[in-house]
Design a protein around this motif. Structure first.
Motif, PDB file in Angstrom:
ATOM      1  N   ARG A 137       3.398   6.605   1.276  1.00 54.68           N
ATOM      2  CA  ARG A 137       2.120   6.254   1.916  1.00 54.68           C
ATOM      3  C   ARG A 137       1.168   7.435   1.956  1.00 54.68           C
ATOM      4  O   ARG A 137      -0.053   7.262   1.907  1.00 54.68           O
ATOM      5  CB  ARG A 137       2.356   5.751   3.343  1.00 54.68           C
ATOM      6  CG  ARG A 137       2.835   4.330   3.442  1.00 54.68           C
ATOM      7  CD  ARG A 137       2.960   3.931   4.900  1.00 54.68           C
ATOM      8  NE  ARG A 137       3.849   4.840   5.630  1.00 54.68           N
ATOM      9  CZ  ARG A 137       3.930   4.885   6.949  1.00 54.68           C
ATOM     10  NH1 ARG A 137       3.173   4.112   7.693  1.00 54.68           N
ATOM     11  NH2 ARG A 137       4.781   5.708   7.542  1.00 54.68           N
ATOM     12  N   ARG A 155      -0.868   7.482  -1.080  1.00 49.90           N
ATOM     13  CA  ARG A 155      -1.842   6.398  -1.100  1.00 49.90           C
ATOM     14  C   ARG A 155      -3.031   6.683  -0.195  1.00 49.90           C
ATOM     15  O   ARG A 155      -4.189   6.527  -0.601  1.00 49.90           O
ATOM     16  CB  ARG A 155      -1.170   5.084  -0.678  1.00 49.90           C
ATOM     17  CG  ARG A 155      -2.110   3.893  -0.589  1.00 49.90           C
ATOM     18  CD  ARG A 155      -2.785   3.623  -1.898  1.00 49.90           C
ATOM     19  NE  ARG A 155      -3.750   2.541  -1.797  1.00 49.90           N
ATOM     20  CZ  ARG A 155      -4.709   2.310  -2.688  1.00 49.90           C
ATOM     21  NH1 ARG A 155      -4.824   3.087  -3.750  1.00 49.90           N
ATOM     22  NH2 ARG A 155      -5.547   1.308  -2.533  1.00 49.90           N
ATOM     23  N   ARG A 185       2.317   1.466  -3.650  1.00 51.08           N
ATOM     24  CA  ARG A 185       1.315   1.369  -4.711  1.00 51.08           C
ATOM     25  C   ARG A 185       1.138   2.655  -5.524  1.00 51.08           C
ATOM     26  O   ARG A 185       0.998   2.586  -6.760  1.00 51.08           O
ATOM     27  CB  ARG A 185      -0.018   0.937  -4.096  1.00 51.08           C
ATOM     28  CG  ARG A 185      -1.117   0.661  -5.098  1.00 51.08           C
ATOM     29  CD  ARG A 185      -2.319   0.071  -4.376  1.00 51.08           C
ATOM     30  NE  ARG A 185      -3.397  -0.238  -5.275  1.00 51.08           N
ATOM     31  CZ  ARG A 185      -4.482  -0.936  -4.926  1.00 51.08           C
ATOM     32  NH1 ARG A 185      -4.601  -1.375  -3.679  1.00 51.08           N
ATOM     33  NH2 ARG A 185      -5.425  -1.188  -5.794  1.00 51.08           N
ATOM     34  N   GLU A 197       0.830  -1.200   0.000  1.00 50.38           N
ATOM     35  CA  GLU A 197       0.000   0.000   0.000  1.00 50.38           C
ATOM     36  C   GLU A 197       0.870   1.257   0.000  1.00 50.38           C
ATOM     37  O   GLU A 197       0.495   2.284  -0.560  1.00 50.38           O
ATOM     38  CB  GLU A 197      -0.930  -0.002   1.211  1.00 50.38           C
ATOM     39  CG  GLU A 197      -2.010  -1.080   1.156  1.00 50.38           C
ATOM     40  CD  GLU A 197      -2.958  -0.925  -0.025  1.00 50.38           C
ATOM     41  OE1 GLU A 197      -3.154   0.216  -0.495  1.00 50.38           O
ATOM     42  OE2 GLU A 197      -3.504  -1.933  -0.506  1.00 50.38           O
ATOM     43  N   GLU A 238      -3.752   5.975   7.472  1.00 48.92           N
ATOM     44  CA  GLU A 238      -5.052   5.661   6.877  1.00 48.92           C
ATOM     45  C   GLU A 238      -6.176   6.367   7.627  1.00 48.92           C
ATOM     46  O   GLU A 238      -7.114   6.885   7.013  1.00 48.92           O
ATOM     47  CB  GLU A 238      -5.276   4.152   6.867  1.00 48.92           C
ATOM     48  CG  GLU A 238      -4.420   3.407   5.881  1.00 48.92           C
ATOM     49  CD  GLU A 238      -4.600   1.905   5.948  1.00 48.92           C
ATOM     50  OE1 GLU A 238      -4.284   1.231   4.944  1.00 48.92           O
ATOM     51  OE2 GLU A 238      -5.066   1.390   6.978  1.00 48.92           O
ATOM     52  N   ASN A 291      -6.949   7.302  -1.181  1.00 46.38           N
ATOM     53  CA  ASN A 291      -7.983   6.428  -0.639  1.00 46.38           C
ATOM     54  C   ASN A 291      -9.081   7.228   0.047  1.00 46.38           C
ATOM     55  O   ASN A 291     -10.274   6.955  -0.116  1.00 46.38           O
ATOM     56  CB  ASN A 291      -7.361   5.448   0.362  1.00 46.38           C
ATOM     57  CG  ASN A 291      -8.394   4.543   1.002  1.00 46.38           C
ATOM     58  OD1 ASN A 291      -9.106   3.822   0.323  1.00 46.38           O
ATOM     59  ND2 ASN A 291      -8.488   4.588   2.322  1.00 46.38           N
ATOM     60  N   SER A 293      -8.847   0.012   5.531  1.00 45.42           N
ATOM     61  CA  SER A 293      -8.453   1.331   5.033  1.00 45.42           C
ATOM     62  C   SER A 293      -9.640   2.197   4.641  1.00 45.42           C
ATOM     63  O   SER A 293      -9.565   3.422   4.696  1.00 45.42           O
ATOM     64  CB  SER A 293      -7.506   1.187   3.841  1.00 45.42           C
ATOM     65  OG  SER A 293      -8.152   0.533   2.766  1.00 45.42           O
TER      66      SER A 293
END
Length: 431
Positions: free
Chosen positions: A204, A207, A65, A62, A327, A211, A303
């Motif tokens: 991160r 990401r 990614r 993650e 997250e 998200n 997440s």
């Protein structure tokens, strides 16, 4: 020292085989590597150059990614190979759509490294944060295949920086370039005469921000939450759950969502016995609208669940270290975690800006909850940064807003990295 390293790798393989007799993770570890080179040969056409991304586990996947997806977007015809060391990464992402192949990484022996790199034929390799494998790194170096570490972070107590760490330093010197999270890491690398590094931050952030901007809806969880304030505990361990059980008992007006790190049957049963009246996600919580505690007994959901929360608790702080705080922070909710967070720069930053509190006991958890659950102006939605005009009991919006602002201020790492590595990629497949 190389002989000792090789012996350690062999010993590790033997130990995992023994554990595989009774441990499901170890079974996946062994079975996933059986006939690995035959699998690669059958799945990948020969002669093509590829981009290799390696991740230790799901968390690192993650983390890396966003960069992987940017590379694929800019070079859509290039094939991506993804490898994992841990079953928790491979078993979740083995069908990842953007990869031409997803494989377990064979143990780091000279023979395995040469055979694996020959089989996948990488144009360059990208490792995320952790895992420094001597034979893989040396083979890439010998073949003049660029190797990058992204979201790297180093600390003075690591073996690389000790007087006895010459072998480990040699591994680092096989790396083409380091993209690191903080200035301390750059200085530590300079101290051992490694200058090919720059401050790029942590991928991160890209990401989690992505998200949070378009989270997946979960109708079952949304129905369970209803209009109640929601406390979400992610990646918990038994030490965390013992504290949380008392908190849930003391606050019957709140809903609690517990997403444990391990979801084996015995652990789920243990949690259910601690949280009376708890229901599990797979039992369809909409059938239990009066339940106050929901246990997430499968993986891959956490997440996106933070969108329903007012306060988050991140587990692992009473063990080896806390899990992913970002997250939750990306959704603009305040965060609580245990005492072992010193290895995580973002945790220190969140505490410094008042967006997180570290606790060491049930009493401290009670106090942290009291601080973060005071009436405050909440967002019109949990993913919005614009406050509504209606006071709602449930979470301290100042802390949550600070958390979200912090995440957004740290995005952009992936774009910086791809700008650097594109010089190492042939542009024959550039969009």
């Amino acid at each position: 020292m190389l002989w000792l390293y090789n012996l350690g790798i062999q010993f590790y393989g033997i130990i995992v085989k023994i554990f595989s007799i009774f441990n499901p993770k170890a079974q996946f570890f062994i079975k996933g590597r059986l006939n690995i080179f035959e699998k690669i040969q059958n799945q990948l056409p020969s002669g093509r150059q590829r981009i290799w991304f390696h991740f230790a586990s799901l968390g690192e996947f993650e983390q890396g990614r966003p960069l992987l997806e940017k590379v694929k977007s800019n070079y859509p015809l290039k094939e991506i190979i993804v490898t994992f060391f841990s079953p928790s990464g491979y078993e979740v992402q083995k069908n990842y759509a953007l990869a031409a192949g997803v494989f377990y990484l064979p143990l780091d022996t000279r023979k395995n490294a040469r055979a694996f790199i020959k089989a996948i034929n990488p144009e360059l390799a990208i490792f995320t944060k952790y895992e420094y494998w001597y034979h893989y790194f040396k083979t890439l170096h010998d073949l003049q295949i660029p190797l990058f570490i992204i979201s790297g972070i180093f600390r003075p107590e690591q073996v690389f920086f000790k007087w006895y760490g010459s072998f480990n330093r040699k591994i680092l010197k096989f790396v083409t370039y380091f993209f690191v999270q903080n200035e301390e890491s750059i200085q530590l690398l300079k101290n051992i005469r490694i200058d090919q590094a720059s401050l790029s931050g942590d991928t991160r952030f890209d990401r989690v921000a992505e998200n949070a901007s378009s989270p997946k809806e979960n109708p079952l969880v949304k129905e369970f939450c209803g209009d109640a304030p929601v406390f979400i505990a992610g990646s918990t361990w038994p030490a965390d759950e013992r504290l949380l059980a008392k908190l849930a008992q003391d606050h019957p007006d709140w809903k609690f969502i517990i997403a444990p790190h391990e979801i084996d049957g015995a652990h789920i049963d243990q949690i259910r016995s601690s949280f009376l009246g708890a229901v599990t996600y797979t039992s369809n919580p909409s059938r239990h609208s009066d339940a106050r505690v929901l246990i997430i007994d499968n993986i891959g959901l956490l997440s996106s669940l933070y969108q329903y929360g007012n306060i988050a608790y991140i587990g692992g702080g009473f063990g080896v270290g806390i899990h992913n705080t970002l997250e939750a922070a990306a959704f603009g909710i305040p965060i609580i975690f245990g005492p072992k967070y010193d290895k995580f720069q973002e945790a220190k930053d969140l505490i410094a800006i008042g967006a997180a509190i570290s606790i060491s006991s049930s009493a401290e958890l009670k106090d942290a909850f009291s601080i973060f659950s005071k009436p405050a102006l909440l967002s019109t939605s949990k993913t919005s940064a614009i406050p509504s005009a209606t006071p709602i009991m449930g979470a301290n919006n100042d802390a949550g807003a600070a958390a979200k602002k912090y995440v957004l201020s740290k995005t952009g790492s992936s774009a910086q990295i791809i700008h650097h590595i594109k010089r190492y990629l042939s542009d024959s497949h550039l969009r």
